[in-house]
Design a protein around this motif. Structure first.
Motif, PDB file in Angstrom:
ATOM      1  N   VAL A 173       0.890  -1.161   0.000  1.00  0.00           N
ATOM      2  CA  VAL A 173       0.000   0.000   0.000  1.00  0.00           C
ATOM      3  C   VAL A 173       0.929   1.212   0.000  1.00  0.00           C
ATOM      4  O   VAL A 173       1.883   1.248   0.778  1.00  0.00           O
ATOM      5  N   VAL A 201      -8.471  -7.992  -3.367  1.00  0.00           N
ATOM      6  CA  VAL A 201      -8.865  -6.596  -3.523  1.00  0.00           C
ATOM      7  C   VAL A 201     -10.373  -6.502  -3.784  1.00  0.00           C
ATOM      8  O   VAL A 201     -10.946  -7.369  -4.449  1.00  0.00           O
ATOM      9  N   SER A 244     -17.145  -6.259  -1.591  1.00  0.00           N
ATOM     10  CA  SER A 244     -15.946  -6.586  -0.838  1.00  0.00           C
ATOM     11  C   SER A 244     -16.278  -7.795   0.037  1.00  0.00           C
ATOM     12  O   SER A 244     -17.182  -8.564  -0.264  1.00  0.00           O
ATOM     13  N   LYS A 339     -10.326  -2.200  -7.026  1.00  0.00           N
ATOM     14  CA  LYS A 339     -10.144  -0.913  -6.350  1.00  0.00           C
ATOM     15  C   LYS A 339      -8.684  -0.489  -6.242  1.00  0.00           C
ATOM     16  O   LYS A 339      -8.360   0.485  -5.570  1.00  0.00           O
ATOM     17  N   ASP A 342      -3.996   0.450  -3.505  1.00  0.00           N
ATOM     18  CA  ASP A 342      -4.156   1.011  -2.162  1.00  0.00           C
ATOM     19  C   ASP A 342      -5.250   0.325  -1.366  1.00  0.00           C
ATOM     20  O   ASP A 342      -5.317   0.471  -0.143  1.00  0.00           O
ATOM     21  N   LYS A 343      -6.136  -0.425  -2.039  1.00  0.00           N
ATOM     22  CA  LYS A 343      -7.158  -1.197  -1.340  1.00  0.00           C
ATOM     23  C   LYS A 343      -6.834  -2.695  -1.341  1.00  0.00           C
ATOM     24  O   LYS A 343      -7.553  -3.484  -0.715  1.00  0.00           O
TER      25      LYS A 343
END
Length: 401
Positions: A173, A201, A244, A339, A342-343
Motif C-alpha cells: 500500500v 482486492v 468486498s 479498487k 491502495d485497497k
C-alpha cells in the motif's frame, strides 16, 4: 558519501520476510543489515488482520497460492513448515488461536507482539536495522560483491555485502512505502517478471447497477462466489462502490478484467425446495417472507427490482419460480474493475519463480541475489497464507547467505 562496513548480506525490506531472514541468519552467526524505508519495522504486519495479525494458516499448501508455478511453494514449505512457524512464535511467547478455516492469530490479538518479538531477536543476534532508509540501487562490483546505495536521514550512504536479499514487498500500500523496487531490480539483472496486478482486492461495480449495489452498502451475506476456475464460500459485503468481504477478496485473485463472477446467495439451501415446501403448506406466505428468513429487510426489498417479492408462493408461476432460483443461486456480476493497489492486501505476479532456486531462492542467473516474500510470483489466499510464505522464504534464504 558515507560507506558502511561490510556485511554478510544486505536485506532490502524490514517486513515479514526480511525480518525473519535477518533473525534466522543471525542464528547462524551471519551479520546482516536490514534497510527499511519506514520509520518502524513490520508496517504491514501491524495492520494485518485488523491489527491482530493472522500469522499463518494451519492448512497451507501450494493449492492455496496463485502463481505461474504454484508447486514451487511446496519445495519451500518442505523446509519451513506451518509447525515450524507455530513453534517459532511459541518460543517468543506468542501462542496461536484458530479463529476459523485454519487461521491462526496470537491469543493477545495484537500484531504488535509479533513485531516486538522480531525487534528483540534482531537486537539479540546483533543484526543491524536501519529505519528511514530508502534504497536507491543495487550494483555488482568487479570483485563479485554487491554495493547497495541508499538514503538514510537525508544522507547518501553505501553498504557492501556478499549477498543481497530483496524482500521489499509489492505495490500495495503506497502509504506504507510500497514501491516497484523489487521488480526494477529483477529486470535490471535480467530476470523474468510475471505481470503484476492487485490481489485480495475489492471489486467495483459501475453502470446501471451501481446504484442498486450502493443502496445495499453495509449488508453482509454468506455466499459461494465462483468463476470458471475456482469458488469460495465466505461472506460478501455490499459497499457504496461495489463488492468486498472475504469471498470477494479471494475470488479477486482469480478474476480478470471483463470476466463475470457468479454468486450463490444461498449456498447450503435450495430455493426451489423451499418454495415447494411452502406450496405444500398452503403457499400463503409472500416471497418476501420466505426470503426474509435468510436476508436483511433491505436486501429483500432490493430483490424487488428483479423478483416478485410481493407475490404469494401459491400464486407463483413456473417462470417466476425459475427466475427466483436463478437470481438467488446464480447472481451474475460483471465487475468494472478492482479498487487498485491502495485497497489491495497483496500484489499478484512478480519475480518469476522459475528464475529462482527452490532450495535457496537465489536467482539462477545472479549468484548472491535472493528474492523473497510478496515480490515473488507466489500470491496466497486470504487467511494467513501470505505470512506463511513470507516466513518460509525468509528462512530458506537465511540458510543460504
Amino acid at each position: 558519501m558515507l560507506v558502511d562496513k561490510q556485511y554478510d548480506a544486505i536485506i532490502v525490506g524490514g517486513g515479514a520476510c526480511g525480518l525473519m531472514c535477518a533473525v534466522q541468519a543471525g542464528m547462524r552467526g551471519r551479520h546482516t543489515l536490514v534497510l527499511e524505508r519506514n520509520d518502524r519495522p513490520g508496517a504491514k504486519i501491524l495492520i494485518s488482520g485488523g491489527g491482530r495479525c493472522n500469522y499463518t494458516n494451519l492448512h497451507t499448501s501450494a493449492a492455496n497460492f496463485v502463481s505461474a508455478n504454484p508447486a514451487f511453494a511446496d519445495q519451500v514449505f518442505a523446509r519451513w513448515t506451518v509447525a515450524d512457524t507455530v513453534a517459532f512464535f511459541e518460543q517468543q511467547g506468542i501462542i496461536g488461536k484458530e479463529k476459523k478455516l485454519g487461521q491462526l492469530f496470537p491469543v493477545s490479538d495484537s500484531a504488535k507482539d509479533v513485531v516486538r518479538a522480531f525487534a528483540r531477536l534482531i537486537q539479540r543476534h546483533g543484526q543491524a536495522l536501519n529505519l528511514n532508509s530508502q534504497v536507491l540501487s543495487v550494483a555488482r562490483t568487479p570483485d563479485g560483491m554487491f554495493e547497495v546505495s541508499y538514503e538514510h536521514e537525508g544522507k547518501l550512504k553505501q553498504a557492501k555485502a556478499k549477498a543481497v536479499v530483496i524482500a521489499s514487498g509489492g505495490l500495495p500500500v503506497a502509504k506504507l512505502g510500497a514501491s516497484d523496487f523489487a521488480l526494477r531490480t529483477a529486470r535490471q539483472f535480467g530476470l523474468d517478471i510475471v505481470p503484476v496486478a492487485p490481489a485480495l482486492v475489492p471489486l467495483a461495480i459501475t453502470g446501471k447497477n451501481a446504484e442498486w449495489f450502493a443502496s445495499l452498502s453495509g449488508n453482509s451475506v454468506f455466499c459461494r462466489v465462483a468463476n470458471e476456475r475456482i469458488s469460495f464460500e465466505e461472506n460478501i459485503l455490499f459497499t457504496h462502490w461495489g463488492l468486498s468481504g472475504p469471498a470477494i477478496l479471494q475470488i479477486s485473485s482469480y478474476w480478470r478484467p471483463g470476466e463475470t463472477i457468479a454468486i450463490d446467495l444461498l449456498p447450503h439451501f435450495s430455493i426451489e425446495r423451499l418454495i415447494k415446501d411452502e406450496r405444500e403448506a398452503g403457499g400463503r406466505r409472500l416471497v418476501s417472507q420466505v426470503l426474509g428468513n435468510f436476508y436483511s429487510r433491505r436486501l429483500v426489498e432490493a430483490f424487488g427490482r428483479f423478483l416478485p417479492i410481493d407475490t404469494k408462493i401459491a400464486s407463483l408461476g413456473k417462470t417466476d419460480s425459475k427466475r427466483i432460483a436463478e437470481t438467488i443461486h446464480r447472481f451474475v456480476v460483471r465487475p468494472a474493475g478492482d479498487k487498485g493497489y491502495d485497497k489491495a492486501e497483496v500484489m499478484r505476479g512478480g519475480v518469476a519463480v522459475d528464475e529462482l532456486n527452490p532450495q535457496t531462492l537465489e536467482a539462477k542467473k545472479v549468484a548472491g541475489l535472493y528474492f523473497g516474500g510478496e515480490c515473488v510470483d507466489m500470491t496466497g489466499w486470504l487467511g494467513g497464507y501470505n505470512f506463511q510464505w513470507a516466513w518460509a522464504s525468509g528462512y530458506v534464504i537465511a540458510q543460504a547467505i
